[in-house]
Structures are given as C-alpha cells and as structure tokens.
Scaffold this motif. Structure first.
Motif, short mmCIF file in Angstrom:
data_model
loop_
_atom_site.label_atom_id
_atom_site.label_comp_id
_atom_site.label_asym_id
_atom_site.label_seq_id
_atom_site.Cartn_x
_atom_site.Cartn_y
_atom_site.Cartn_z
N ALA A 237 80.59 11.46 89.90
CA ALA A 237 81.70 10.95 89.10
C ALA A 237 82.27 12.03 88.19
CB ALA A 237 81.25 9.74 88.29
N ALA A 238 81.39 12.79 87.53
CA ALA A 238 81.87 13.86 86.63
C ALA A 238 82.57 14.95 87.42
CB ALA A 238 80.69 14.44 85.85
N ASP A 239 82.06 15.25 88.61
CA ASP A 239 82.68 16.28 89.45
C ASP A 239 84.08 15.85 89.87
OD1 ASP A 239 80.07 18.04 90.30
OD2 ASP A 239 79.59 15.92 90.14
N LEU A 240 84.24 14.55 90.13
CA LEU A 240 85.55 14.04 90.55
C LEU A 240 86.58 14.21 89.43
CD1 LEU A 240 87.15 12.61 92.76
CD2 LEU A 240 86.44 10.42 91.77
N ALA A 244 89.93 16.45 89.70
CA ALA A 244 91.24 15.85 89.40
C ALA A 244 92.01 16.72 88.41
CB ALA A 244 91.06 14.43 88.87
N GLY A 245 91.30 17.26 87.41
CA GLY A 245 91.94 18.13 86.44
C GLY A 245 92.49 19.39 87.08
N LYS A 246 91.73 19.96 88.02
CA LYS A 246 92.19 21.16 88.70
C LYS A 246 93.38 20.87 89.61
CE LYS A 246 87.69 23.50 88.65
NZ LYS A 246 86.57 24.04 89.47
N LEU A 247 93.40 19.66 90.18
CA LEU A 247 94.51 19.28 91.06
C LEU A 247 95.70 18.77 90.28
CD1 LEU A 247 92.57 17.37 93.89
CD2 LEU A 247 93.46 19.71 93.97
N GLY A 248 95.52 18.56 88.95
CA GLY A 248 96.60 18.06 88.12
C GLY A 248 96.95 16.62 88.39
N THR A 250 95.05 12.27 88.71
CA THR A 250 94.02 11.36 88.22
C THR A 250 92.83 11.35 89.16
OG1 THR A 250 94.90 9.47 89.45
CG2 THR A 250 95.82 9.89 87.24
N PRO A 251 91.66 10.91 88.68
CA PRO A 251 90.50 10.80 89.57
C PRO A 251 90.76 9.91 90.78
CG PRO A 251 89.78 10.68 87.30
CD PRO A 251 91.27 10.66 87.26
N GLU A 252 91.50 8.82 90.60
CA GLU A 252 91.77 7.92 91.73
C GLU A 252 92.68 8.59 92.75
OE1 GLU A 252 90.53 5.04 92.84
OE2 GLU A 252 89.06 5.43 91.26
N GLU A 253 93.66 9.34 92.29
CA GLU A 253 94.54 10.05 93.22
C GLU A 253 93.78 11.18 93.91
OE1 GLU A 253 97.62 11.58 95.50
OE2 GLU A 253 97.26 9.59 94.65
N ALA A 254 92.90 11.86 93.18
CA ALA A 254 92.07 12.90 93.80
C ALA A 254 91.17 12.28 94.87
CB ALA A 254 91.23 13.60 92.73
N LYS A 288 90.39 22.89 95.12
CA LYS A 288 91.61 22.60 95.87
C LYS A 288 91.23 22.11 97.26
CE LYS A 288 92.13 27.40 97.47
NZ LYS A 288 93.03 28.58 97.52
N LEU A 289 92.18 21.45 97.92
CA LEU A 289 91.95 20.94 99.25
C LEU A 289 92.27 22.02 100.27
CD1 LEU A 289 93.60 17.41 98.87
CD2 LEU A 289 91.27 18.12 98.33
N GLY A 290 91.44 22.13 101.28
CA GLY A 290 91.67 23.15 102.30
C GLY A 290 91.06 22.73 103.61
N SER A 291 91.33 23.50 104.66
CA SER A 291 90.77 23.23 105.98
C SER A 291 89.44 23.98 106.09
CB SER A 291 91.74 23.68 107.07
OG SER A 291 91.22 23.39 108.35
N TYR A 292 88.41 23.45 105.46
CA TYR A 292 87.16 24.17 105.32
C TYR A 292 86.26 24.03 106.55
CZ TYR A 292 88.62 24.38 100.44
OH TYR A 292 89.34 24.60 99.29
#
Length: 524
Positions: A237-240, A244-248, A250-254, A288-292
């Motif tokens: 939960a804390a990681d989410l 979310a902060g890095k993605l700019g 909310t946690p739900e949108e992340a 960030k989201l990527g094709s990992y």
C-alpha cells in the motif's frame, strides 16, 4: 519523517538473501507448507519466465534445510513446529541452454560435482544417472534422513530446440537419462519438486516417473507465483502511494494503470487476477510504466513457431480450447496454443463449465504491444527506429481522433519501406492495420461477425468506434459501399460510442494505401 527506502527484489532468486536484507517479500509460505504436506511427494509447477519459480524453489530449499530464522513473521509459522533439517539437492538448469549433447552432459556432471562437495563425497562416475543415484543414496545414508530434490527450470536445455526435429530428440534423451533415477530412488526421497515453463511429457522426459502431481492448474495454487491485487493493496500500500506520486496521479489511478499494463493472468479458473511480478516490481522501482517483462527477452523460437503454424497476429488470442489443448506437452503440440499459454503470451480469461471450455487471450497491454512490436519485421519493416517514430506520430493524431491524418501518415510510412513479401492479399494488409492499431494501445479485432457479413477491422478508442473495410486494388468507394450495403454499423448501435465508417483501398503496385473514405454514421 522520511520513509525508509524500500528495496525491490528484481532478479533476486535466493530466499536467504531476500530475507536478510530490506527487500520486499510477498509472503508465499502458506503455499510452501501446502506443497510440502500434500498427498504427493513428486510435484511439478509450470509458470512463465520471470514469474518467481526460482525464488519459490529457493524458499523450499530454505524450508527443507530447517532454517527457521528466515521464516520469522511469515505465514508458515502458524503450521510448522518441527523444522526438520533434510539434505537438499538443488539443481538449476537455467544455465544449460544453447548446449550440444556433450556440453549438456558436462553441465550436468558439473552440477553433480558441486553438490557432492556439500556432503564431502568424491566420485568419478561418468554416467549422470548413475552418479545422481549414488549421490541421493549416500546423502541419505550420511545424514540419516531422506533427500529433498529441487529441480528449477527443468526444461531450459530444451526450450531453444523445441522446434528442431534433429536436436530436440538428442537433448531430450540426455535429460531423460539424467532424471530416470528419481523413481528408483523413492525410498531415499522426502520430496521432489520441479519447475519449468513448458509442461513435461511423461512419454518423453519422465518416461518412468509417472506419479508426478502437476499443480499448475489447481485452484489452491493460483497465486503461488505472481502478485495478486490483494497482495498489492495489503503488502504494498505504501509503495503504491509513492508510485502514484512519481506518476503524478492518485493511488487508484496508478492501480488502474498497473492493472491495464501488467495484470490479467489466470492459471486456473476461477482465479484472482495475477500481476506479472517482474514488470510490477520494475515499475515500482523505476517509478514509471514500461515494457519490462517483454523487453527482457522474446525467445526467437516463439517467432519461428508462429511462422511454422501460420498464426497471424490477430489470431494469437481469442481462442477457445479445452485444458488438454493448451496445458499439454509442447514437443507433441499440433498448434501453437500450448507454447503461447505456457510461455505467458496468452492466459485463461473465462471458463464454460457446461462444455469444459476455456477462453484464452493476451493478458494485458504490455504483452499485446510487445508481441506486435516483435512481429513488425515480418509484416512491415525491420527498421525499429522509423517504426517507433511513426507510431508516436500516429498516436498523437489518434488522440485527437484524426483518422484522416493517421491514414496519411500510414500511407507515407508504407511507401518508404522496402518491399516485403506476402503483400499480395487483403489479409496481409488487414494484419498490418491490426498490428498498427494494437501498437497504438487501442482495442482492435479483425473479421468481426455481423448479421450480414464480417467487418475487416474494428478499432475502439476511448471516444470512437471505427468500422474499417479494406480492399486491394479496388477503390475506397467500393469499400464504403460494402459497409453500407451490409449495414455493419447496425451490429454496434448499442456500443455507446459514435461510430465512424472507414473504407480503405491498398495499392498493390505501390505497396501502400491508395485512397480512403471516412464517414460518421448518422444516429437513427
């Protein structure tokens, strides 16, 4: 107060290292206890690459070694009280790739020699099966306890030759010879656990060991590898919030974005949604989201097998099959479905109990886009730089719902690339459109049935539904006439989006779009 930095176990496959350092650990020890106290002491688990099989195997090793301190605070403490120490033989076959017969035999002998040192055993037996038998027996006699044998990535030496009729039987015989003592050594064995990507065939590798329990599709092990949404919300939960902060956002949108990109795996039904653990942890680590997962390696044999079975891009998913059709030995497969499923490129999406039929499809956006990128050289061009540039420009136009501009870009792009084979059919250009639209991140489907025919391509963006008819060496007008004559929009009247009709004509001589017509369907 600044939160202590969280370390994500990316590439960490050793349970003791993970537990002795401040790494995130998603507790799977309830499964460990269940596996080791089941009715069978011979267990097999299949999961795609980078799904945590090696970490699970290492966890089993720590458990059988009686390392109670590593499990402090974990679920297994509720049930385990004895913590008996057993001799453990842990074989890692992941480094046995790209070897010929002699190289594979040397690799197996090297692993045996390494394990023999742990028990102070010296041996010069040249045959791998006899030497394994001797090691199991002597380890048991030396310690007074039965042996736990853990074989990680048992099929790794065979994966790169699964499509080769000449090399596969030779290497398969080497592995069959090595594994053959396991049944004869039963009195000396406490537990045998094997992991792999492809399902074993009892007729080939394990011809004598016919009492292995395959837990890959059992509901109680649905979450044994991978990460569920519940585990994210309770243990991360804390990681989410940080992500979310890095993605700019909310946690739900992340969470929604993570779900769209990395979720969607099911290895049984019903099953919780399972996230790809490698991609998920990489996203948290990188912020960030990527094709990992897909970017970490697409096996060449997958592309070769798609060509061998003549599977067009649009037919990779959307399959209905019985379990025996996809949870099946890959070396005897008559379609590519078992390989796609067991490798993680398609997964279970639904199940019809009346007919024992599973619906299989591509799990998520990351896999869909990754597959399409890997197929571009075979359908369009091997020039990845120009392709990526083109896709970015097209994505910008489609974000504005500017189909006309998008088709102009596609026309220019196709006209500048070298000649590609198999371009003399409407089907080829249908697949080109499917690949392009999938790369843009939108839902696309081909040959969609309507009451009066089939739509060549259906494209759905967040704001518009496009019905596309493609012709070859005809006219855009003819394509539009077919859409109107067969009243394709009627089938989609209740979709909730504006419907736009697109007629496209491909010019066979120029190998690109000739002309096109676009009309907005009038609401009746």
């Amino acid at each position: 107060m600044e939160q202590q930095r969280r370390f994500y176990p990316i590439g960490i496959q050793t349970f003791s290292e993970l537990r002795n350092k401040p790494y995130l650990y998603i507790d799977k020890t309830e499964h460990v206890y269940r596996i080791t106290h089941s009715d069978s002491k011979y267990v097999f688990l299949s999961r795609p690459r980078r799904f945590g099989k090696s970490l699970l195997t290492s966890t089993l090793q720590a458990y059988f070694e009686g390392r109670k301190e590593l499990f402090k605070g974990l679920a297994i403490e509720k049930w385990e009280t004895e913590w008996t120490e057993y001799p453990v033989l842990h074989f890692d076959m992941s480094m046995g790739k790209h070897l010929d017969k002699e190289g594979l035999e040397r690799y197996l002998l090297w692993q045996l020699k390494t394990l023999e040192r742990n028990f102070g055993i010296e041996s010069d037996i040249p045959d791998t099966n006899t030497r394994l038998t001797d090691l199991i027996r002597r380890a048991c006699e030396q310690t007074g306890r039965q042996v736990a044998v853990l074989i990680d990535e048992y099929d790794a030496p065979l994966l790169d030759v699964v499509h080769e009729e000449e090399d596969l039987p030779i290497l398969r015989n080497v592995m069959r010879n090595f594994y053959s003592p396991l049944k004869a050594c039963d009195p000396y064995l406490r537990f045998v656990f094997l992991t792999g990507i492809t399902k074993f065939s009892q007729l080939s590798i394990f011809s004598e060991l016919n009492n292995i329990e395959n837990i890959s599709m059992l509901p109680e092990y649905a979450t044994v590898c991978g990460i569920s949404e519940e585990e994210i919300r309770t243990q991360m939960a804390a990681d989410l919030e940080i992500l979310a902060g890095k993605l700019g956002t909310t946690p739900e949108e992340a969470m929604r974005q993570l779900k769209e990109n990395y979720d969607g795996y099911h290895f049984t039904w019903p099953s919780p949604d399972i996230y790809n653990p490698f991609s998920l942890l990489m996203a948290f680590s990188q912020g960030k989201l990527g094709s990992y997962w897909f970017g970490s390696g697409t096996p060449t044999y997958l592309i070769e097998m798609l060509n061998k079975f003549n599977v067009p891009p649009s037919k990779i998913g959307g399959t209905e099959a019985m379990a025996s059709d996809f949870d099946a030995p890959t070396e005897r497969m008559t379609s590519i479905v078992p390989l796609l499923y067991q490798s993680g490129y398609i997964t279970i999406k639904d199940y019809d109990t009346n007919f024992d039929a599973y619906t299989l499809d591509i799990p998520n956006k990351e896999v869909r886009i990754g597959l399409m990128r890997s197929l571009i050289p075979y359908y369009i061009t091997p020039d990845s730089l120009s392709t990526n540039s083109m896709v970015i420009r097209m994505a910008r136009t489609m974000a504005r719902d500017d189909m006309d501009c998008m088709l102009q870009l596609l026309q220019t792009f196709l006209s500048t690339i070298p000649y590609c084979e198999r371009t003399d059919t409407e089907g080829h250009y249908q697949q080109v459109l499917y690949i392009i639209f999938s790369l843009l991140g939108y839902y696309a489907d081909v040959e969609v049935r309507t009451p009066k025919g089939r739509v060549d391509v259906v494209l759905r963006t967040p704001t518009t539904l496009y019905l596309i008819e493609a012709k070859l060496n005809r006219t855009a007008k003819a394509a539009m006439q077919q859409i109107n004559l067969k009243n394709y929009p009627e089938r989609f009247a209740l979709c909730g989006l504006p419907v736009v009709k697109v007629g496209i004509n491909f010019d066979l001589e120029r190998k690109t779009l000739g002309d096109w017509a676009i009309e907005t369907q009038q609401i009746q």
